[in-house]
Design a protein around this motif. Structure first.
Motif, PDB file in Angstrom:
ATOM      1  N   GLY A 117      33.805  -2.515  22.885  1.00  0.00           N
ATOM      2  CA  GLY A 117      33.433  -2.515  21.475  1.00  0.00           C
ATOM      3  C   GLY A 117      31.948  -2.758  21.274  1.00  0.00           C
ATOM      4  O   GLY A 117      31.145  -2.542  22.180  1.00  0.00           O
ATOM      5  N   TRP A 118      31.595  -3.243  20.080  1.00  0.00           N
ATOM      6  CA  TRP A 118      30.173  -3.419  19.782  1.00  0.00           C
ATOM      7  C   TRP A 118      29.582  -4.532  20.624  1.00  0.00           C
ATOM      8  O   TRP A 118      28.425  -4.490  21.017  1.00  0.00           O
ATOM      9  CB  TRP A 118      29.966  -3.673  18.291  1.00  0.00           C
ATOM     10  CG  TRP A 118      30.566  -4.975  17.806  1.00  0.00           C
ATOM     11  CD1 TRP A 118      31.798  -5.142  17.253  1.00  0.00           C
ATOM     12  CD2 TRP A 118      29.970  -6.276  17.868  1.00  0.00           C
ATOM     13  NE1 TRP A 118      32.005  -6.468  16.983  1.00  0.00           N
ATOM     14  CE2 TRP A 118      30.906  -7.192  17.332  1.00  0.00           C
ATOM     15  CE3 TRP A 118      28.730  -6.749  18.301  1.00  0.00           C
ATOM     16  CZ2 TRP A 118      30.640  -8.548  17.247  1.00  0.00           C
ATOM     17  CZ3 TRP A 118      28.483  -8.123  18.214  1.00  0.00           C
ATOM     18  CH2 TRP A 118      29.427  -9.004  17.688  1.00  0.00           C
ATOM     19  N   PHE A 119      30.404  -5.554  20.950  1.00  0.00           N
ATOM     20  CA  PHE A 119      29.888  -6.659  21.758  1.00  0.00           C
ATOM     21  C   PHE A 119      29.466  -6.160  23.143  1.00  0.00           C
ATOM     22  O   PHE A 119      28.349  -6.428  23.602  1.00  0.00           O
ATOM     23  CB  PHE A 119      30.951  -7.756  21.895  1.00  0.00           C
ATOM     24  CG  PHE A 119      30.650  -8.727  23.006  1.00  0.00           C
ATOM     25  CD1 PHE A 119      29.634  -9.664  22.864  1.00  0.00           C
ATOM     26  CD2 PHE A 119      31.349  -8.674  24.209  1.00  0.00           C
ATOM     27  CE1 PHE A 119      29.345 -10.544  23.885  1.00  0.00           C
ATOM     28  CE2 PHE A 119      31.062  -9.551  25.237  1.00  0.00           C
ATOM     29  CZ  PHE A 119      30.052 -10.484  25.066  1.00  0.00           C
TER      30      PHE A 119
ATOM     31  N   PRO B  17      35.760   9.259  21.386  1.00  0.00           N
ATOM     32  CA  PRO B  17      34.419   8.854  20.972  1.00  0.00           C
ATOM     33  C   PRO B  17      33.519  10.094  20.959  1.00  0.00           C
ATOM     34  O   PRO B  17      33.588  10.924  21.858  1.00  0.00           O
ATOM     35  CB  PRO B  17      33.989   7.863  22.051  1.00  0.00           C
ATOM     36  CG  PRO B  17      34.895   8.115  23.210  1.00  0.00           C
ATOM     37  CD  PRO B  17      36.154   8.714  22.676  1.00  0.00           C
ATOM     38  N   VAL B  18      32.709  10.219  19.914  1.00  0.00           N
ATOM     39  CA  VAL B  18      31.848  11.390  19.797  1.00  0.00           C
ATOM     40  C   VAL B  18      30.506  11.079  20.465  1.00  0.00           C
ATOM     41  O   VAL B  18      29.846  10.110  20.107  1.00  0.00           O
ATOM     42  CB  VAL B  18      31.627  11.751  18.317  1.00  0.00           C
ATOM     43  CG1 VAL B  18      30.812  13.027  18.199  1.00  0.00           C
ATOM     44  CG2 VAL B  18      32.960  11.907  17.621  1.00  0.00           C
ATOM     45  N   PRO B  19      30.122  11.871  21.462  1.00  0.00           N
ATOM     46  CA  PRO B  19      28.840  11.613  22.113  1.00  0.00           C
ATOM     47  C   PRO B  19      27.684  11.811  21.133  1.00  0.00           C
ATOM     48  O   PRO B  19      27.803  12.581  20.169  1.00  0.00           O
ATOM     49  CB  PRO B  19      28.777  12.647  23.234  1.00  0.00           C
ATOM     50  CG  PRO B  19      30.124  13.268  23.305  1.00  0.00           C
ATOM     51  CD  PRO B  19      30.800  13.037  22.007  1.00  0.00           C
ATOM     52  N   ARG B  35      38.403  15.991  16.932  1.00  0.00           N
ATOM     53  CA  ARG B  35      38.111  14.683  17.512  1.00  0.00           C
ATOM     54  C   ARG B  35      39.346  13.883  17.883  1.00  0.00           C
ATOM     55  O   ARG B  35      39.240  12.925  18.624  1.00  0.00           O
ATOM     56  CB  ARG B  35      37.281  13.867  16.527  1.00  0.00           C
ATOM     57  CG  ARG B  35      35.841  14.266  16.514  1.00  0.00           C
ATOM     58  CD  ARG B  35      35.154  13.633  15.336  1.00  0.00           C
ATOM     59  NE  ARG B  35      35.271  12.179  15.369  1.00  0.00           N
ATOM     60  CZ  ARG B  35      34.824  11.402  14.397  1.00  0.00           C
ATOM     61  NH1 ARG B  35      34.283  11.941  13.329  1.00  0.00           N
ATOM     62  NH2 ARG B  35      34.957  10.114  14.482  1.00  0.00           N
ATOM     63  N   ALA B  36      40.488  14.251  17.326  1.00  0.00           N
ATOM     64  CA  ALA B  36      41.662  13.432  17.571  1.00  0.00           C
ATOM     65  C   ALA B  36      42.711  14.214  18.358  1.00  0.00           C
ATOM     66  O   ALA B  36      42.978  15.372  18.068  1.00  0.00           O
ATOM     67  CB  ALA B  36      42.249  12.950  16.256  1.00  0.00           C
TER      68      ALA B  36
END
Lengths: 290, 338
Positions: A117-119, B17-19, B35-36
């Motif tokens: 995640g962001w961490f 996740p989109v690069p 994307r899904a």
């Protein structure tokens, strides 16, 4: 647990070279710890130094009336004593800085890989940023800011080195994180802390142990470089690296011993630590066992 | 038979996740790629206590994703997975060890740095099923149940063969005394001779449990022969949906969905001599961009205009048997007018 240690030792013994290396490391540690009792002279005692003893070649008898087996340096220190004390200082600084960096870096790398995640992204970007700076530069700035002294030097070494552990731990842990046994542990379900400490950490350790050995060696040379630049330890308390740099200017004038003997000590120390680390990697990886 | 597991209209989407590069391209006006991944779509299924339900489909059809939702590894994006009436993952976290999963690859599913005895004991001790002192007896008993010598408990997984490792993985699950086992292709990565051993072990365990608590399981496989051997009912999945659900005997004797028929036809059989195999025409479409209407229509020999626009619902075609196919519900010719 004692069974596991006995088992590990049996595995370690398989390499005679590693056993010799381990003995060398133990001998070096013992020499360093016992320095105040076995050294012929206290090299930190300025009053006990005599400038007339400066740069005596190995084997000569100085004003103290005893043989300088490894000669003396340009301040008249007995080199054998200076090496023993320097070894003590260098090992103490690099091992404790390496250990703190290992714990700190591993904690950061593992939790970044596990929680993500962001961490995780933020933590690893900071680490990457730091890895893009030369460690010596960072250590220089920190020592310049914090001032001279052993605790300051150790803080600078930790700050310069934890990133290597964090990066290695993160890489190893994110590869392990995706494996089925972590998924199996999570779906048992076991607590996140348990999965992290009992499954992820042990499987991340082997590459870290190799990094520890490399980083302890690097810490010794980083410390020597800082001392050489006048930012490490005071010249009245020479570490191994400072001894080498002190003798550097006399190297070409034939007074080789001032640099060479501390240099050989450093080399043997680093080599032995690396050999031990290599064999530890074998022992800690059950797949290498037959 | 009382109901143990209820899957209610569960769906699972995985967002990729989109690069950064693609995000930039999208910002500059290039159309965004999908994307899904819709791994599981609107699946409902119930499993009764003591029942073994087989879940069959090609690679990538979502059967493992469905199994992982049941085992409490993934939370459903929509719908619910209820075990004994309560969600398997309340608040996104699994708490009860009553559902256990056996992974496909026993070389990956055991912690390589943990002795197998510790691996088996860890869960029960963590959940307070046994005390640390009592764990030894439980490990010995469980290893014996799966046909391993309890003396092997101090070994590491790499000292075992694939079949033995899978037994260890089964022991790890059984030690927690689960009410439901999710078996994700438990024999697919084993040698054929070992497959039979592990399957027989599984049948023995089921028989042994039949009198008592009853070993209920969801058996995921792409191998129709194996599923026929172990299951009471079989669900066939295609591209994230269940297309047919029937008692094992009915399904193999009178498959209702064209995909099931095609699957059964494509199984090579002994005794046919140099028989001709009948592979299913075409390839499995990408779950990133599934075809409209019935997902199977591009490969279906009976597809009509209705199949291209309207997805069929899973509806009963015979007692106990359901199929999601327009052939059985109104025909394929005309598009239904609402």
């Amino acid at each position: 647990m004692s069974g596991a240690i006995a088992e590990g030792w049996r595995e370690y013994r398989r390499s005679p070279v590693a056993v010799v290396a381990l003995l060398v490391v133990l001998a070096i540690v013992a020499l360093a710890l016992l320095a105040p009792w076995i050294a012929p002279q206290d090299p930190y005692d300025q009053a006990g130094l005599d400038l007339f003893d400066a740069r005596l070649p190995p084997g000569e008898v100085g004003s103290g009336g005893y043989v300088h087996w490894l000669g003396t340096d340009n301040a008249g220190r007995d080199l054998l004593s200076a090496i023993l004390y320097g070894l003590r200082l260098s090992l103490m600084i690099s091992v404790s800085a390496g250990t703190v960096a290992l714990v700190l870096g591993t904690a950061i790398g593992l939790s970044a890989a596990y929680y993500g995640g962001w961490f995780g992204a933020l933590a690893m970007r900071v680490v990457d940023l730091q890895l893009s700076l030369p460690a010596i530069l960072l250590a220089l700035v920190l020592v310049a800011m914090l001032g001279q002294g052993v605790p300051q030097l150790m803080a600078a070494l930790v700050a310069a080195q934890y990133a290597y552990f964090a990066r290695t731990a993160y890489g190893a842990a994110s590869a392990e994180r995706r494996k089925d046994y972590i998924e199996a542990a999570l779906s048992t379900p076991l607590s996140g802390r348990r999965v992290l400490l009992r499954h992820l950490l042990p499987n991340t350790l082997p590459p870290l142990i190799v990094v520890v050995t490399v980083q302890i060696a690097t810490a010794i040379s980083l410390e020597a470089t800082l001392s050489f630049l006048g930012l490490g330890l005071p010249i009245t308390r020479p570490s191994l690296g400072l001894l080498i740099s002190n003798g550097f200017q006399f190297l070409l004038s034939g007074r080789y011993w001032i640099s060479v003997y501390p240099g050989i000590t450093l080399m043997v120390t680093v080599l032995a630590i690396n050999l031990v680390g290599d064999q530890l990697r074998q022992v800690l990886n059950p797949k290498h066992r037959r | 038979m009382s109901e143990l597991l209820r899957i209610e209209r569960a769906s699972k989407r995985f967002r990729q996740p989109v690069p950064l590069g693609d995000r930039l391209a999208a910002w500059l006006g290039r159309p965004r790629p999908p994307r899904a991944v819709q791994a599981v779509t609107d699946v409902s299924l119930t499993v009764a206590r003591g029942e073994v339900v087989g879940l069959v489909g090609e690679s990538g059809c979502g059967k493992s994703t469905l199994g992982r939702m049941v085992a409490g590894i993934y939370t459903p994006s929509e719908g619910a997975v209820l075990f004994e009436g309560a969600p398997v993952m309340p608040g996104g976290h699994k708490r009860s060890p009553r559902v256990q999963m056996i992974h496909q690859d026993p070389f990956a599913s055991l912690d390589p740095r943990m002795k197998v005895g510790e691996t088996v004991a860890e869960g029960p001790v963590a959940h307070g099923i046994v005390s640390r002192a009592g764990a030894d007896a439980l490990v010995a008993e469980t290893l014996r149940r799966v046909g391993l010598d309890p003396a092997l408990r101090n070994r590491y997984p790499h000292q075992f063969s694939g079949g033995q490792r899978q037994r260890v993985a089964i022991a790890r699950a059984l030690a927690l005394n689960p009410a439901l086992l999710v078996l994700d292709e438990p024999v697919a990565s084993l040698d054929v001779s070992i497959q039979a051993q592990v399957l027989n072990l599984f049948m023995d365990l089921r028989e042994a449990a039949a009198g008592g608590s009853g070993l209920t399981s969801l058996f995921i496989s792409h191998d129709l022969g194996v599923v026929r051997h172990v299951s009471d009912r079989v669900a066939i999945m295609y591209l994230g949906r269940i297309v047919e659900l029937a008692p094992t005997r009915t399904l193999y004797a009178a498959p209702a969905h064209p995909y099931t028929r095609a699957l059964l036809d494509s199984v090579p059989r002994l005794g046919q001599g140099r028989g001709v195999f009948h592979p299913i025409a075409g390839e499995l479409p990408s779950p990133l961009a599934p075809p409209p209407g019935c997902h199977f229509h591009p490969r279906c020999p009976h597809a009509g205009p209705r199949c291209r626009v309207e997805a069929p619902a899973l509806l009963p075609v015979a007692p106990g048997q359901s199929a999601a196919c327009h052939l059985h519900h109104g025909g394929t010719a005309a598009a239904a007018t609402a």
